[in-house]
Design an enzyme around this catalytic site. Structure first.
Site, PDB file in Angstrom:
ATOM      1  N   LYS A  62      -0.455  -3.314   1.612  1.00  0.00           N
ATOM      2  CA  LYS A  62      -0.866  -2.952   0.331  1.00  0.00           C
ATOM      3  C   LYS A  62      -1.980  -3.687  -0.336  1.00  0.00           C
ATOM      4  CE  LYS A  62       3.531  -0.717  -0.365  1.00  0.00           C
ATOM      5  NZ  LYS A  62       3.657   0.745  -0.365  1.00  0.00           N
ATOM      6  N   TYR A  80      13.560  -0.689   2.038  1.00  0.00           N
ATOM      7  CA  TYR A  80      12.651   0.054   2.943  1.00  0.00           C
ATOM      8  C   TYR A  80      11.746  -0.945   3.765  1.00  0.00           C
ATOM      9  CZ  TYR A  80       9.417   3.884   4.592  1.00  0.00           C
ATOM     10  OH  TYR A  80       8.359   4.483   5.414  1.00  0.00           O
ATOM     11  N   ASP A  99      10.267  -9.491   3.304  1.00  0.00           N
ATOM     12  CA  ASP A  99       9.321  -8.275   3.343  1.00  0.00           C
ATOM     13  C   ASP A  99       8.570  -8.139   2.015  1.00  0.00           C
ATOM     14  OD1 ASP A  99       7.949  -5.957   3.479  1.00  0.00           O
ATOM     15  OD2 ASP A  99       9.298  -4.760   4.100  1.00  0.00           O
TER      16      ASP A  99
HETATM   17  N1  PMP Z   1       7.769  -2.500   3.420  1.00  0.00           N
HETATM   18  C1  PMP Z   1       7.988  -2.287   2.216  1.00  0.00           C
HETATM   19  C2  PMP Z   1       8.762  -3.334   1.304  1.00  0.00           C
HETATM   20  C3  PMP Z   1       7.328  -1.188   1.549  1.00  0.00           C
HETATM   21  O1  PMP Z   1       7.428  -0.989   0.413  1.00  0.00           O
HETATM   22  C4  PMP Z   1       6.519  -0.289   2.335  1.00  0.00           C
HETATM   23  C5  PMP Z   1       5.957   1.010   2.323  1.00  0.00           C
HETATM   24  N2  PMP Z   1       5.981   1.493   1.000  1.00  0.00           N
HETATM   25  C6  PMP Z   1       6.356  -0.562   3.773  1.00  0.00           C
HETATM   26  C7  PMP Z   1       7.172  -1.672   4.540  1.00  0.00           C
HETATM   27  C8  PMP Z   1       5.777   0.169   4.895  1.00  0.00           C
HETATM   28  O2  PMP Z   1       4.433   0.021   4.518  1.00  0.00           O
HETATM   29  P1  PMP Z   1       3.405   1.154   5.277  1.00  0.00           P
HETATM   30  O3  PMP Z   1       3.795   2.541   4.582  1.00  0.00           O
HETATM   31  O4  PMP Z   1       1.967   0.711   5.119  1.00  0.00           O
HETATM   32  O5  PMP Z   1       3.991   1.703   6.499  1.00  0.00           O
END
Ligand code: PMP
Length: 429
Positions: free
Chosen positions: A267, A144, A239
């Site tokens: 985060k 994700y 990521d």
């Molecule tokens: N990349 C990863 C690996 C994530 O875990 C998340 C959110 N859980 C995101 C991108 C997207 O981040 P956001 O919810 O702040 O848009």
């Protein structure tokens, strides 16, 4: 119940004015059933809901809160920043300091600050395409990267939880340049590069996937992705939105050492406020406007409250903080294994640094198909038994458990003593 401030009443009101009653789908408890508690406050390892129940929080806002809720240094930094004004739409010292802090901890040479992980991956993909002049991207099933059109195909997190195959609203054209491969399958990556190498702008991958549950990369997988992308003139985007500054002071990079061309963060670096970033080699970042041609912008990017919270968090994220998170995470993971075994429940506790997921299955999970083969009904029973005993787990089976340095022995004892009953509840499903 009876007044309009209980969770049940609030959920009813919310459902009238907000789709599904929530502003991010997994919060709705759709996967586990029941009504989500509405939170009133957080302190250290605890959350208190509007009905006065307290929980040991093992979500930590889905990752950001490595120091726990309302850490005094973060609260103080925020109060100080707020008193000076909330947003200027002009450069501020905090942005420079946060960028320097990120660069000091990670392999990236430059970063651009944005407001969410979604924006970070969206911008990194645009930059990869702009810098290479190529259109196609490779992602992995169950990974994700936020709700970016081109990255939603076979995505994890809420997409896995709600079994949404691919979302309506993304046009065929919007997804046509995305190649989705099974995770951990390096042969599949080799084949795609052999067939379409010159068209591929980048491979994007969670440094250690945690959005289909924790499914660590096989030994050498990320390193091989780096080699393959480099050999074909494509870029590797790691990521680290979830793992960055959480699984070590830098992130997964600190555990594995594979330096990607571009890295996304979020985060922890926002300390619980909306801040994220993407960064990488300076020659690549030079393609961004205003110096280069790849457009990227944001009214609130580098917001002074967000940078203050992020800086206070990172500056207090000492080696001791990581040692504590590692220790309590391992202690609870061991206890979960022990109690589920004692109750005769098939399970795999899969760890990725200080993140772990309990899969209700008896086979090792190496990809999205394996993750989806788990028994989510058992998870729901386990989840509710923990909640009733004052432990707030991620309300979905495809997520990691998150700890903070504020999780003291009393909080961890509460988690561990709740496990036998939850294990029995899972056994009864
Ligand atoms: N990349 C990863 C690996 C994530 O875990 C998340 C959110 N859980 C995101 C991108 C997207 O981040 P956001 O919810 O702040 O848009």
């Amino acid at each position: 119940m009876g007044n309009d401030n209980t969770s049940a009443e609030l959920f009813q009101r919310a459902s009238a004015v907000v789709p599904g009653g929530v502003n991010s789908p997994v919060r709705a408890f759709g996967a586990v059933g029941g009504t989500p508690p509405f939170m009133a406050s957080g302190s250290g390892p605890y959350l208190t809901d509007v009905d006065g129940n307290t929980y040991v929080d093992l979500v930590c806002s889905w990752g950001p809160l490595i120091l726990g809720h309302a850490h005094p240094a973060v609260v103080e930094a925020l109060a100080e920043a707020a008193a000076k004004g909330t947003s200027f739409g002009a450069p501020t010292p905090g942005e420079v300091e946060l960028a320097e802090e990120i660069i000091a901890r990670t392999p990236v040479e430059q970063v651009r600050l944005v407001n969410s992980g979604t924006e970070a991956t969206m911008s990194a993909i645009r930059l990869a395409r702009g810098a290479t002049g190529r259109g196609r991207i490779v992602k992995f099933a169950g990974n994700y990267h936020g709700h970016v059109d081109s990255l939603l195909a076979a995505a994890g997190s809420g997409m896995a939880t709600f079994a949404v195959p691919d979302t309506p609203g993304v046009t065929r054209a919007g997804a046509a340049d995305t190649i989705v491969l099974p995770y951990n399958d390096i042969d599949a990556v080799e084949r795609v590069f052999a067939e379409s190498g010159p068209d591929i702008a980048c491979v994007i991958v969670e440094a250690c996937p945690a959005n289909m549950g924790v499914v660590p990369p096989r030994d050498g997988f990320n390193a091989r992705l780096k080699e393959l992308t480099a050999a074909h003139g494509a870029l590797l985007v790691l990521d680290e939105v979830l793992t960055g500054f959480r699984v070590s002071r830098s992130g997964w990079y600190g555990l594995e050492g594979v330096a990607a061309d571009l890295v996304t963060f979020g985060k922890v670096m926002g300390g619980g406020l909306p801040a994220a970033a993407f960064g990488g080699r300076a020659d690549l970042m030079a393609h961004l406007t205003p110096g280069g041609q790849v457009y990227q912008a944001g009214t609130l990017s580098g917001n002074p409250l967000a940078t203050a919270a992020g800086l206070a968090t990172l500056r207090n994220a000492t080696d001791d903080v990581y040692a504590r998170i590692d220790a309590v995470s391992a202690q609870v993971a061991d206890a979960v294994e022990r109690e589920l075994s004692a109750a005769g429940v098939p399970h795999r506790v899969q760890r990725g640094g200080n993140l772990f997921t309990v899969f209700f299955t008896d086979t090792e999970v190496t990809d999205f198909d394996g993750a989806r083969a788990q028994n989510t009904d058992r998870f729901a029973a386990f989840f509710h038994a923990m909640l009733e005993q004052g432990v707030y787990l991620p309300p979905a089976a495809f997520e990691a458990w998150f700890f903070s340095a504020a999780h003291d022995d009393a909080a961890i004892d509460r988690v561990i003593s709740a496990l036998p009953r939850a294990a029995r509840a899972a056994a009864e499903v």
